[in-house]
Motif scaffolding. Structure first.
Motif, PDB file in Angstrom:
ATOM      1  N   GLU A 148       0.833  -1.191   0.000  1.00  0.00           N
ATOM      2  CA  GLU A 148       0.000   0.000   0.000  1.00  0.00           C
ATOM      3  C   GLU A 148       0.871   1.244   0.000  1.00  0.00           C
ATOM      4  OE1 GLU A 148      -3.949  -0.004   2.275  1.00  0.00           O
ATOM      5  OE2 GLU A 148      -2.673  -1.299   3.507  1.00  0.00           O
ATOM      6  N   THR A 149       0.446   2.262  -0.748  1.00  0.00           N
ATOM      7  CA  THR A 149       1.177   3.526  -0.724  1.00  0.00           C
ATOM      8  C   THR A 149       0.951   4.214   0.621  1.00  0.00           C
ATOM      9  OG1 THR A 149      -0.647   4.876  -1.591  1.00  0.00           O
ATOM     10  CG2 THR A 149       0.815   3.815  -3.206  1.00  0.00           C
ATOM     11  N   THR A 193       6.956  14.633   2.712  1.00  0.00           N
ATOM     12  CA  THR A 193       6.209  13.374   2.788  1.00  0.00           C
ATOM     13  C   THR A 193       5.915  13.015   4.239  1.00  0.00           C
ATOM     14  OG1 THR A 193       7.168  12.578   0.714  1.00  0.00           O
ATOM     15  CG2 THR A 193       6.293  10.912   2.210  1.00  0.00           C
ATOM     16  N   ILE A 194       6.911  13.168   5.111  1.00  0.00           N
ATOM     17  CA  ILE A 194       6.718  12.907   6.543  1.00  0.00           C
ATOM     18  C   ILE A 194       5.658  13.862   7.097  1.00  0.00           C
ATOM     19  CG2 ILE A 194       7.822  12.989   8.813  1.00  0.00           C
ATOM     20  CD1 ILE A 194      10.451  12.166   7.387  1.00  0.00           C
ATOM     21  N   TYR A 195       5.737  15.124   6.704  1.00  0.00           N
ATOM     22  CA  TYR A 195       4.769  16.133   7.144  1.00  0.00           C
ATOM     23  C   TYR A 195       3.351  15.704   6.774  1.00  0.00           C
ATOM     24  CZ  TYR A 195       2.575  20.778   7.610  1.00  0.00           C
ATOM     25  OH  TYR A 195       1.756  21.827   7.972  1.00  0.00           O
ATOM     26  N   ASN A 228       4.837   7.517  -3.934  1.00  0.00           N
ATOM     27  CA  ASN A 228       6.001   6.730  -4.352  1.00  0.00           C
ATOM     28  C   ASN A 228       6.656   5.962  -3.217  1.00  0.00           C
ATOM     29  OD1 ASN A 228       5.875   7.225  -7.061  1.00  0.00           O
ATOM     30  ND2 ASN A 228       7.226   8.998  -7.007  1.00  0.00           N
ATOM     31  N   LEU A 229       6.040   5.996  -2.044  1.00  0.00           N
ATOM     32  CA  LEU A 229       6.483   5.167  -0.930  1.00  0.00           C
ATOM     33  C   LEU A 229       5.419   4.110  -0.683  1.00  0.00           C
ATOM     34  CD1 LEU A 229       7.937   7.466   1.880  1.00  0.00           C
ATOM     35  CD2 LEU A 229       9.183   5.981   0.315  1.00  0.00           C
ATOM     36  N   MET A 230       5.839   2.862  -0.552  1.00  0.00           N
ATOM     37  CA  MET A 230       4.903   1.781  -0.292  1.00  0.00           C
ATOM     38  C   MET A 230       5.348   0.974   0.913  1.00  0.00           C
ATOM     39  SD  MET A 230       3.579   0.285  -3.938  1.00  0.00           S
ATOM     40  CE  MET A 230       2.125  -0.447  -3.208  1.00  0.00           C
ATOM     41  N   LEU A 249       9.700   3.834  -4.658  1.00  0.00           N
ATOM     42  CA  LEU A 249       9.421   3.422  -6.031  1.00  0.00           C
ATOM     43  C   LEU A 249       9.739   4.533  -7.024  1.00  0.00           C
ATOM     44  CD1 LEU A 249       5.827   1.957  -5.489  1.00  0.00           C
ATOM     45  CD2 LEU A 249       8.002   0.792  -5.130  1.00  0.00           C
ATOM     46  N   ASP A 250       9.507   4.203  -8.288  1.00  0.00           N
ATOM     47  CA  ASP A 250       9.430   5.140  -9.407  1.00  0.00           C
ATOM     48  C   ASP A 250      10.673   5.988  -9.593  1.00  0.00           C
ATOM     49  OD1 ASP A 250       8.594   6.577 -11.548  1.00  0.00           O
ATOM     50  OD2 ASP A 250       6.672   7.155 -10.702  1.00  0.00           O
TER      51      ASP A 250
END
Length: 330
Positions: free
Chosen positions: A150-151, A253-255, A196-198, A207-208
């Motif tokens: 899952e993303t 992304t963390i935010y 792009n993180l799973m 990913l990607d």
């Protein structure tokens, strides 16, 4: 090999034409005219299925390696502003004429060069593995491991709009050294985002690699590719790629994972910074951790945390406690 494969998941189709794994039927999937049709064979080895994702520079398909008999993901070089295809006529990609053609060919060369560089990297469990790359149909392809997870965007939605800080920081910890290793090899991802993180079996995967660039390369005539909210200001210009771009994107992304909110576009922030501190959105993490996160989101690269090693050290300086979104004391 039995070629009766489901374009959705590459599972076996039953005698009734229904996939035993996902319950779909092949005629349920209708590709867009510029996508490769399901069943297309590439390099005599890879059978194409449905489109998994698409961006400004490429299309990613689920596929089946008929030699190894495993599912894979295949990224096709397809810059939408420089090329076209009508799959009813041909599977070949046709580049536009003039400067666009020159740019298209240069981009294709870089796409292959970057795949080659990534393929030579020491295998990192947190970075999707590159298995093959080749040219065909007047374009180029990168074959990657298929990640069945899952993303992080989906995980945020599933968890009511934000992730538990301790769980998040526990699971992403291997990313810092993995991306840092990429940077030491001179490669910048430039497209880190919740899409792009799973997470696959509790293992994070980045990913990607369609936007990966070498630090020594100027963008030249290349069209700028980015995700608003996750790209720093310098990525909107023809700036030479640098590790600080990925620092900003990972912090953004963390935010998002902590707050459920995409950071304001960097271009908007330069006009008057409107980013809200996580604590003001009800996120409870140590002050040192929040300070490090915002340091990684500094607008100007020179003021930002400069490396993944430095970012990891700052974010993890104080243990983060879990439970009910709480992150511990100050």
């Amino acid at each position: 090999m039995d070629k009766r494969l489901c374009p959705y998941c590459m599972g076996q189709l039953g005698d009734d034409g229904v996939c035993a794994s996902c319950g779909m039927t092949p005629d349920s999937y209708v590709p867009s005219p510029h996508h490769l049709p399901p069943g297309t064979m590439l390099n005599g080895r890879y059978m194409i299925g449905r489109v998994l994702g698409e961006g400004g520079f490429g299309i990613t398909y689920i596929a089946y390696d008929v030699i190894l008999e495993i599912k894979v993901a295949i990224k096709e070089y397809y810059p939408v502003d420089r090329a076209t295809r009508n799959n009813a006529v041909s599977t070949d990609v046709t580049s536009f004429i003039g400067p666009s053609r020159i740019s298209y060919e240069k981009g294709k060369e870089r796409f292959i060069d970057e795949a080659r560089a990534l393929g030579k990297m020491k295998k990192q469990p947190s970075i999707v593995d590159i298995g093959d790359f080749f040219e065909k149909n007047n374009t180029a392809y990168i074959v990657m491991e298929y990640v069945d997870g899952e993303t992080f965007k989906s995980l945020v939605e599933k968890n009511g709009g934000r992730m538990d800080p301790k769980n998040l920081f526990d699971v992403i910890k291997p990313l810092f050294s993995a991306i840092g290793d990429m940077h030491k090899k001179g490669l910048i991802h430039r497209d880190i985002s919740p899409d792009n993180l799973m997470l696959e079996n509790e293992q994070v995967k980045l990913l990607d690699f369609g936007c990966v660039k070498e630090m020594t390369q100027e963008d030249g005539t290349q069209t700028v590719s980015l995700k608003h909210g996750y790209a720093p200001p310098e990525q909107y210009t023809k700036t030479k790629p640098a590790p600080t771009m990925d620092v900003y994107a990972l912090c953004a992304t963390i935010y998002y994972c902590l707050t459920g909110k995409t950071p304001p576009y960097a271009t908007e922030r330069t006009l008057g910074d409107t980013i809200v501190l996580p604590r003001d959105l009800g996120v409870k993490i140590p002050k040192q951790c929040e300070k490090a996160l915002m340091h990684g989101l500094e607008l100007y690269a020179a003021n930002r945390i400069q490396s993944m090693e430095e970012l990891e050290k700052a974010l993890y300086a104080v243990p983060i406690k879990g439970g009910s979104g709480s992150g511990g004391g100050s």
